[in-house]
Design a protein around this motif. Structure first.
Motif, PDB file in Angstrom:
ATOM      1  N   TRP A 127       0.823  -1.211   0.000  1.00  0.00           N
ATOM      2  CA  TRP A 127       0.000   0.000   0.000  1.00  0.00           C
ATOM      3  C   TRP A 127       0.861   1.267   0.000  1.00  0.00           C
ATOM      4  CZ3 TRP A 127      -5.109  -0.654  -0.916  1.00  0.00           C
ATOM      5  CH2 TRP A 127      -5.595  -1.958  -0.806  1.00  0.00           C
ATOM      6  N   SER A 128       2.011   1.187  -0.672  1.00  0.00           N
ATOM      7  CA  SER A 128       2.961   2.304  -0.716  1.00  0.00           C
ATOM      8  C   SER A 128       2.675   3.218  -1.902  1.00  0.00           C
ATOM      9  CB  SER A 128       4.389   1.767  -0.821  1.00  0.00           C
ATOM     10  OG  SER A 128       5.289   2.817  -1.110  1.00  0.00           O
ATOM     11  N   ILE A 129       2.327   4.471  -1.602  1.00  0.00           N
ATOM     12  CA  ILE A 129       2.082   5.460  -2.648  1.00  0.00           C
ATOM     13  C   ILE A 129       3.348   5.690  -3.470  1.00  0.00           C
ATOM     14  CG2 ILE A 129       1.576   7.914  -3.034  1.00  0.00           C
ATOM     15  CD1 ILE A 129      -0.458   7.696  -0.720  1.00  0.00           C
ATOM     16  N   GLU A 130       4.499   5.716  -2.815  1.00  0.00           N
ATOM     17  CA  GLU A 130       5.756   5.956  -3.521  1.00  0.00           C
ATOM     18  C   GLU A 130       6.078   4.820  -4.483  1.00  0.00           C
ATOM     19  OE1 GLU A 130       5.565   6.106  -0.085  1.00  0.00           O
ATOM     20  OE2 GLU A 130       5.389   8.279  -0.008  1.00  0.00           O
ATOM     21  N   GLU A 131       5.929   3.559  -4.013  1.00  0.00           N
ATOM     22  CA  GLU A 131       6.251   2.410  -4.864  1.00  0.00           C
ATOM     23  C   GLU A 131       5.253   2.250  -6.006  1.00  0.00           C
ATOM     24  OE1 GLU A 131       7.038  -1.314  -2.887  1.00  0.00           O
ATOM     25  OE2 GLU A 131       8.028  -0.282  -1.243  1.00  0.00           O
ATOM     26  N   GLY A 132       4.057   2.763  -5.837  1.00  0.00           N
ATOM     27  CA  GLY A 132       3.025   2.617  -6.849  1.00  0.00           C
ATOM     28  C   GLY A 132       2.828   3.827  -7.731  1.00  0.00           C
ATOM     29  N   ALA A 133       3.774   4.776  -7.682  1.00  0.00           N
ATOM     30  CA  ALA A 133       3.633   6.015  -8.460  1.00  0.00           C
ATOM     31  C   ALA A 133       3.457   5.712  -9.943  1.00  0.00           C
ATOM     32  CB  ALA A 133       4.846   6.901  -8.248  1.00  0.00           C
ATOM     33  N   LEU A 134       2.506   6.408 -10.568  1.00  0.00           N
ATOM     34  CA  LEU A 134       2.239   6.273 -11.987  1.00  0.00           C
ATOM     35  C   LEU A 134       2.780   7.489 -12.730  1.00  0.00           C
ATOM     36  CD1 LEU A 134      -1.476   5.056 -11.734  1.00  0.00           C
ATOM     37  CD2 LEU A 134       0.578   3.649 -11.984  1.00  0.00           C
ATOM     38  N   ASN A 135       3.148   7.298 -13.974  1.00  0.00           N
ATOM     39  CA  ASN A 135       3.685   8.382 -14.801  1.00  0.00           C
ATOM     40  C   ASN A 135       2.558   9.072 -15.556  1.00  0.00           C
ATOM     41  OD1 ASN A 135       6.460   7.796 -14.217  1.00  0.00           O
ATOM     42  ND2 ASN A 135       6.274   6.031 -15.566  1.00  0.00           N
ATOM     43  N   LYS A 136       2.602  10.400 -15.588  1.00  0.00           N
ATOM     44  CA  LYS A 136       1.577  11.161 -16.311  1.00  0.00           C
ATOM     45  C   LYS A 136       1.983  11.305 -17.767  1.00  0.00           C
ATOM     46  CE  LYS A 136      -1.517  15.082 -15.933  1.00  0.00           C
ATOM     47  NZ  LYS A 136      -1.917  16.244 -15.134  1.00  0.00           N
ATOM     48  N   LEU A 137       1.059  10.924 -18.659  1.00  0.00           N
ATOM     49  CA  LEU A 137       1.282  11.048 -20.092  1.00  0.00           C
ATOM     50  C   LEU A 137       0.731  12.386 -20.582  1.00  0.00           C
ATOM     51  CD1 LEU A 137       0.172   7.447 -21.134  1.00  0.00           C
ATOM     52  CD2 LEU A 137       2.445   8.235 -20.455  1.00  0.00           C
ATOM     53  N   LYS A 138       1.095  12.770 -21.787  1.00  0.00           N
ATOM     54  CA  LYS A 138       0.662  14.059 -22.339  1.00  0.00           C
ATOM     55  C   LYS A 138      -0.850  14.182 -22.452  1.00  0.00           C
ATOM     56  CE  LYS A 138       4.846  15.030 -24.935  1.00  0.00           C
ATOM     57  NZ  LYS A 138       5.451  15.236 -26.254  1.00  0.00           N
ATOM     58  N   ASN A 139      -1.555  13.055 -22.619  1.00  0.00           N
ATOM     59  CA  ASN A 139      -3.008  13.101 -22.774  1.00  0.00           C
ATOM     60  C   ASN A 139      -3.752  13.166 -21.432  1.00  0.00           C
ATOM     61  OD1 ASN A 139      -2.820  10.503 -21.758  1.00  0.00           O
ATOM     62  ND2 ASN A 139      -3.661   9.505 -23.559  1.00  0.00           N
ATOM     63  N   GLY A 140      -3.002  13.242 -20.325  1.00  0.00           N
ATOM     64  CA  GLY A 140      -3.625  13.360 -19.015  1.00  0.00           C
ATOM     65  C   GLY A 140      -3.865  12.044 -18.309  1.00  0.00           C
ATOM     66  N   THR A 141      -3.475  10.944 -18.939  1.00  0.00           N
ATOM     67  CA  THR A 141      -3.609   9.626 -18.324  1.00  0.00           C
ATOM     68  C   THR A 141      -2.355   9.313 -17.510  1.00  0.00           C
ATOM     69  OG1 THR A 141      -4.987   8.846 -20.142  1.00  0.00           O
ATOM     70  CG2 THR A 141      -3.900   7.158 -18.824  1.00  0.00           C
ATOM     71  N   PHE A 142      -2.549   8.702 -16.358  1.00  0.00           N
ATOM     72  CA  PHE A 142      -1.442   8.203 -15.551  1.00  0.00           C
ATOM     73  C   PHE A 142      -1.335   6.707 -15.807  1.00  0.00           C
ATOM     74  CE2 PHE A 142      -2.387  12.107 -13.395  1.00  0.00           C
ATOM     75  CZ  PHE A 142      -1.183  12.536 -12.848  1.00  0.00           C
ATOM     76  N   SER A 193      -4.179 -13.292  -5.886  1.00  0.00           N
ATOM     77  CA  SER A 193      -5.102 -12.172  -6.022  1.00  0.00           C
ATOM     78  C   SER A 193      -4.630 -11.054  -5.107  1.00  0.00           C
ATOM     79  CB  SER A 193      -6.539 -12.587  -5.700  1.00  0.00           C
ATOM     80  OG  SER A 193      -6.645 -12.973  -4.357  1.00  0.00           O
ATOM     81  N   TYR A 194      -4.854  -9.831  -5.531  1.00  0.00           N
ATOM     82  CA  TYR A 194      -4.357  -8.654  -4.830  1.00  0.00           C
ATOM     83  C   TYR A 194      -5.469  -7.630  -4.672  1.00  0.00           C
ATOM     84  CZ  TYR A 194       0.080 -10.620  -6.510  1.00  0.00           C
ATOM     85  OH  TYR A 194       1.131 -11.450  -6.797  1.00  0.00           O
ATOM     86  N   GLU A 195      -5.616  -7.084  -3.468  1.00  0.00           N
ATOM     87  CA  GLU A 195      -6.515  -5.951  -3.269  1.00  0.00           C
ATOM     88  C   GLU A 195      -5.736  -4.697  -3.662  1.00  0.00           C
ATOM     89  OE1 GLU A 195      -8.786  -5.601   0.373  1.00  0.00           O
ATOM     90  OE2 GLU A 195      -8.538  -7.748   0.738  1.00  0.00           O
ATOM     91  N   PHE A 196      -6.445  -3.727  -4.270  1.00  0.00           N
ATOM     92  CA  PHE A 196      -5.756  -2.501  -4.701  1.00  0.00           C
ATOM     93  C   PHE A 196      -6.741  -1.357  -4.851  1.00  0.00           C
ATOM     94  CE2 PHE A 196      -7.530  -3.916  -8.640  1.00  0.00           C
ATOM     95  CZ  PHE A 196      -7.659  -2.790  -9.431  1.00  0.00           C
ATOM     96  N   ASN A 254     -13.272  -4.220   2.981  1.00  0.00           N
ATOM     97  CA  ASN A 254     -12.086  -4.122   3.828  1.00  0.00           C
ATOM     98  C   ASN A 254     -12.483  -3.407   5.111  1.00  0.00           C
ATOM     99  OD1 ASN A 254      -9.665  -2.536   4.881  1.00  0.00           O
ATOM    100  ND2 ASN A 254      -8.704  -3.972   3.464  1.00  0.00           N
ATOM    101  N   GLU A 255     -12.434  -4.116   6.224  1.00  0.00           N
ATOM    102  CA  GLU A 255     -12.821  -3.546   7.527  1.00  0.00           C
ATOM    103  C   GLU A 255     -11.961  -2.345   7.902  1.00  0.00           C
ATOM    104  OE1 GLU A 255     -15.196  -3.939   9.862  1.00  0.00           O
ATOM    105  OE2 GLU A 255     -16.214  -5.316   8.505  1.00  0.00           O
ATOM    106  N   PHE A 256     -10.659  -2.445   7.648  1.00  0.00           N
ATOM    107  CA  PHE A 256      -9.732  -1.380   8.033  1.00  0.00           C
ATOM    108  C   PHE A 256     -10.090  -0.072   7.328  1.00  0.00           C
ATOM    109  CE2 PHE A 256      -5.763   1.009   7.392  1.00  0.00           C
ATOM    110  CZ  PHE A 256      -5.413   1.215   8.709  1.00  0.00           C
ATOM    111  N   ALA A 257     -10.384  -0.169   6.037  1.00  0.00           N
ATOM    112  CA  ALA A 257     -10.690   1.032   5.258  1.00  0.00           C
ATOM    113  C   ALA A 257     -12.157   1.436   5.383  1.00  0.00           C
ATOM    114  CB  ALA A 257     -10.332   0.793   3.788  1.00  0.00           C
ATOM    115  N   GLY A 258     -13.014   0.491   5.761  1.00  0.00           N
ATOM    116  CA  GLY A 258     -14.438   0.783   5.857  1.00  0.00           C
ATOM    117  C   GLY A 258     -15.105   0.959   4.504  1.00  0.00           C
ATOM    118  N   THR A 259     -14.532   0.322   3.479  1.00  0.00           N
ATOM    119  CA  THR A 259     -15.048   0.410   2.113  1.00  0.00           C
ATOM    120  C   THR A 259     -14.553  -0.803   1.334  1.00  0.00           C
ATOM    121  OG1 THR A 259     -15.263   1.850   0.195  1.00  0.00           O
ATOM    122  CG2 THR A 259     -13.106   1.794   1.255  1.00  0.00           C
ATOM    123  N   GLU A 260     -14.985  -0.903   0.098  1.00  0.00           N
ATOM    124  CA  GLU A 260     -14.511  -1.990  -0.759  1.00  0.00           C
ATOM    125  C   GLU A 260     -13.214  -1.618  -1.440  1.00  0.00           C
ATOM    126  OE1 GLU A 260     -17.746  -2.686  -3.508  1.00  0.00           O
ATOM    127  OE2 GLU A 260     -18.397  -4.402  -2.316  1.00  0.00           O
TER     128      GLU A 260
END
Length: 98
Positions: free
Chosen positions: A37-52, A63-66, A86-92
């Motif tokens: 659940w690391s924001i740093e390790e999961g950083a996405l790159n921003k493309l010119k069209n605005g998509t990460f 299987s992985y929760e994400f 997910n009980e910890f997050a209180g959401t799906e």
């Protein structure tokens, strides 16, 4: 939002491409069980069209929760394979099966 899976025949690995459209955002990440659940390790790159976008090698037969984190807001991908409460997050969380 989209998820693309590319299975590698020579290894028990799947290349997973995560992408999310967020033209006005300054940062986006994908966080989950596969990166502690690391924001740093999961950083996405921003493309010119605005998509990460980012590609991650994930072990198969698992299987992985994400979620995405876009400018601090947690967002599910509607293309997830399933969703799990997910009980910890209180959401799906989204679930990815590879």
């Amino acid at each position: 939002m989209s998820i693309k899976k590319q299975f590698i025949k020579s290894k028990p690995v799947c290349k997973v491409t995560f992408s999310i459209e967020a033209k006005d955002a300054t940062s986006a990440s994908v966080v989950g069980d596969f990166n502690n659940w690391s924001i740093e390790e999961g950083a996405l790159n921003k493309l010119k069209n605005g998509t990460f976008k980012g590609v991650f090698n994930l072990d198969t037969n698992a299987s992985y929760e994400f979620k995405y984190v876009v400018d601090g807001a947690y967002i599910n991908d509607e293309e997830a394979d399933s969703f799990k409460w997910n009980e910890f997050a209180g959401t799906e969380n989204g679930v990815l099966v590879v």
